[in-house]
Design an enzyme around this catalytic site. Structure first.
Site, PDB file in Angstrom:
ATOM      1  N   LYS A  50     -22.456 -53.779 -80.543  1.00 54.64           N
ATOM      2  CA  LYS A  50     -22.923 -54.423 -81.779  1.00 54.64           C
ATOM      3  C   LYS A  50     -22.953 -53.425 -82.931  1.00 54.64           C
ATOM      4  O   LYS A  50     -22.735 -53.789 -84.090  1.00 54.64           O
ATOM      5  CB  LYS A  50     -24.301 -55.058 -81.581  1.00 54.64           C
ATOM      6  CG  LYS A  50     -24.233 -56.508 -81.200  1.00 54.64           C
ATOM      7  CD  LYS A  50     -23.904 -56.767 -79.756  1.00 54.64           C
ATOM      8  CE  LYS A  50     -22.577 -57.280 -79.409  1.00 54.64           C
ATOM      9  NZ  LYS A  50     -22.350 -57.439 -77.973  1.00 54.64           N
ATOM     10  N   ARG A  85     -16.699 -58.020 -64.303  1.00 47.63           N
ATOM     11  CA  ARG A  85     -17.465 -56.866 -63.834  1.00 47.63           C
ATOM     12  C   ARG A  85     -17.848 -56.998 -62.358  1.00 47.63           C
ATOM     13  O   ARG A  85     -17.919 -58.100 -61.816  1.00 47.63           O
ATOM     14  CB  ARG A  85     -18.719 -56.686 -64.720  1.00 47.63           C
ATOM     15  CG  ARG A  85     -18.308 -56.413 -66.168  1.00 47.63           C
ATOM     16  CD  ARG A  85     -19.469 -56.176 -67.086  1.00 47.63           C
ATOM     17  NE  ARG A  85     -20.285 -55.029 -66.740  1.00 47.63           N
ATOM     18  CZ  ARG A  85     -20.006 -53.756 -67.024  1.00 47.63           C
ATOM     19  NH1 ARG A  85     -18.886 -53.470 -67.664  1.00 47.63           N
ATOM     20  NH2 ARG A  85     -20.832 -52.801 -66.691  1.00 47.63           N
ATOM     21  N   HIS A 138     -34.572 -74.350 -97.583  1.00 47.35           N
ATOM     22  CA  HIS A 138     -33.313 -74.472 -98.327  1.00 47.35           C
ATOM     23  C   HIS A 138     -33.156 -73.290 -99.277  1.00 47.35           C
ATOM     24  O   HIS A 138     -34.124 -72.909 -99.908  1.00 47.35           O
ATOM     25  CB  HIS A 138     -33.317 -75.769 -99.139  1.00 47.35           C
ATOM     26  CG  HIS A 138     -32.097 -75.925 -99.987  1.00 47.35           C
ATOM     27  ND1 HIS A 138     -30.877 -76.277 -99.451  1.00 47.35           N
ATOM     28  CD2 HIS A 138     -31.895 -75.737-101.328  1.00 47.35           C
ATOM     29  CE1 HIS A 138     -29.977 -76.315-100.428  1.00 47.35           C
ATOM     30  NE2 HIS A 138     -30.564 -75.986-101.579  1.00 47.35           N
TER      31      HIS A 138
END
Ligand code: FAD
Ligand code: NAI
Length: 475
Positions: free
Chosen positions: A58, A282, A454
């Site tokens: 990441k 894996r 919003h």
């Protein structure tokens, strides 16, 4: 002299370290043994996830995303960047620093929670009265005795048969996170989660990336509509994905790697690349545990056989995370770790295996929880579907990222949400609302009636819920 503990956890990945901390919080005396070392030989707890998995991938995804934004998207915001350059060395150092912070964080948490950490390999010696003897080998050689044992030894990359990882031209996830400069041509085998995430990192940085995938369908486990939408976006970005191939001989040369394969049409092909990442799944780690000494039952995949409660065939021995059945995900390992620790303390730890979210951190991100539309069809379930495109979401427009959609599947009779599938910006964060809703067995109407701020991407989830009842307001 043996040191005695209520619980010995072997492995300090997200499964093991979390199990150790939770058990210590509940009053057990706990040891955690882990053998991972950093390049300078220091203990590096955190397992695959922290050292060569979730966290470093990441970090590089973020760095490469910043680069791509600056290179391709700043202009439309009225920002010009002159002399844009990539310093791969700095990107890798930053990633390493992020990893180290996480290693240190876990060592701190062990101290804070009074978990005794041993840096070394843990293996069974024998069963003893009321528990098991565990040998720790390495710099800190010790003999420990535990009344209960949790095995959390994780997994490692699966190589192609006869093609060993050299981490220089043929890379596992480990080498893929340490490439020192941008390869001109990068090949990957396997278009699963690692293939797409690592392929994205190096494509963004300028590599010509080709992924070879054996299966004829792209992301077969993902909802078909979502996979199709993601594929469109990857094609547009120039990430080449060839499906239905059969990989043949792989040769190393001075220049790199040459991969012979048969295409879906049956044509013999060769792909030459500077580097090859093999990401074909894996293998559970059980070597070195000396499982035979105590008669621990292993499965055909080399996994540790457990029941729904993570109990092995041996009394007082539990196993969690990648080394057992189920998805190989850090949060699944953590949930099992907490549940086992709570069971050990006499509580009723529980993991809902139907509510484990998945996220693929590409751009667009892909995230889902619950059943896909194809699964519901196969089960003959009666369902309603509603979706909402980010194209019609104000926040997505303001962000400049309108790819994708949110899709909600709900029971036709009861309206209970059965699955939520997202492809688009911040899907990884948006899926949390779906997990909460489904954990409380919410209906799509519940989400539709909840006030969402919003302008937010989350309004797309509300609108998808409204769409289940065919009453979107903004589309
Ligand atoms: P591991 O994290 O593998 O930890 C096991 C630990 O046990 C290791 O430290 C190992 O050294 C140690 N060990 C093994 N045997 C012994 C022994 N005998 N004695 C002492 N120590 C031992 N999952 C996600 O949820 N999100 C992601 O974004 C994500 N990204 C990933 C990216 C990549 C590139 C990879 C490879 C994986 C990713 N995963 C991700 C999967 C995730 O890393 C694993 O599911 C998770 O680490 C499993 O946790 P674990 O505790 O079971 O095992
Ligand atoms: P994967 O199982 O996601 O994908 C492997 C792919 O390789 C599959 O599509 C499979 O069909 C293909 N394949 C297998 N053998 C092949 C062959 N011989 N030739 C061509 N293709 C072949 O496995 P991956 O990507 O290695 O990742 C392992 C696991 O790590 C994931 O399943 C996931 O559990 C975890 N992970 C999770 C991440 C996340 O949560 N974001 C990120 C990265 C990994």
């Amino acid at each position: 002299m043996s040191k005695n503990f209520d619980l010995i956890v072997i492995g300090a990945g997200p499964g093991g370290y979390i199990a150790a901390i939770r058990a210590a919080q509940l009053g057990l005396s706990v040891a955690c043994v882990d053998e991972w070392s950093s390049a300078d030989g220091k203990p590096a707890p955190g397992g695959t996830c922290t050292n060569v998995g979730c966290i470093p991938s990441k970090a590089l995804l973020q760095s490469s995303e910043h680069y791509e934004q600056a290179e391709k998207h700043f202009e439309e915001h009225g920002i010009s960047v002159g002399g844009l350059k990539i310093n791969v060395g700095q990107m890798i150092s930053r990633k390493d620093a992020v990893v180290r912070q996480n290693n240190e964080g876990i060592l701190y948490l062990f101290k804070k929670n009074k978990v005794t950490f041993f840096h070394g390999r843990g293996a069974f010696v024998k069963a003893v009265d009321g528990g098991y003897e565990i040998a720790v080998t390495g710099k800190q050689a010790e003999t420990l005795t535990g009344k209960q044992i949790v095995l959390a030894t994780g997994s490692r990359a699966r190589p192609l048969p006869g093609v060993a990882f050299d981490e220089s031209s043929i890379l596992s996830n480990d080498g893929a996170l340490r490439i020192g400069s941008v390869p001109k041509k990068l090949a990957l085998i396997g278009s699963g989660v690692i293939g797409l995430e690592m392929g994205s990192v190096w494509r963004r940085l300028g590599a010509e990336v080709t992924i070879l995938e054996a299966l004829p369908a792209f992301l077969g486990a993902v909802d078909e509509q979502i996979a199709k939408e993601a594929r469109k976006a990857f094609d547009k970005q120039g990430l080449k994905i060839e499906l239905g191939v059969q990989v043949g001989e792989i040769k190393k040369s001075k220049k790199g790697v040459s991969i012979a394969y048969t295409s879906a049409k049956g044509e013999a092909q060769t792909l030459d690349a500077d580097k090859l990442i093999v990401s074909i799944g894996r293998i559970p780690n059980t070597e070195g545990l000396n499982a035979e000494a105590v008669g621990l039952q292993l499965g055909e995949r080399g996994d540790i056989v457990v029941d729904d409660l993570c109990r092995t065939n041996l009394p007082g021995v539990w196993a969690i995370g990648d080394v057992v059945r189920g998805p190989m995900l850090a949060h699944k390992a953590e949930e099992e770790g907490v549940a086992v620790a709570e069971r050990l303390a006499g509580q009723h730890g529980h993991v809902d295996f139907n509510l484990i979210p998945w996220v693929i951190y590409t751009s667009p991100e892909i995230a889902w929880v619950g059943k896909t539309e194809q699964q519901l069809k196969a089960e003959g379930a009666k369902y309603k579907a509603g979706s909402f495109p980010f194209l019609a979401n104000g926040r997505a427009r303001a962000l400049g990222d309108t790819t994708g959609l949110v899709k909600i599947l709900a029971d036709a009779a009861t309206d209970e949400i059965l699955g939520v599938h997202i492809v688009g910006p911040m899907a990884s964060e948006l899926v949390a609302e779906a997990c909460v809703a489904m954990a409380f067995r919410a209906s799509s109407e519940d989400i539709a009636r909840i006030c969402h701020a919003h302008p937010t991407l989350g309004e797309s989830t509300k609108e998808a819920a409204l769409a289940v009842d065919k009453r979107t307001l903004n589309f």
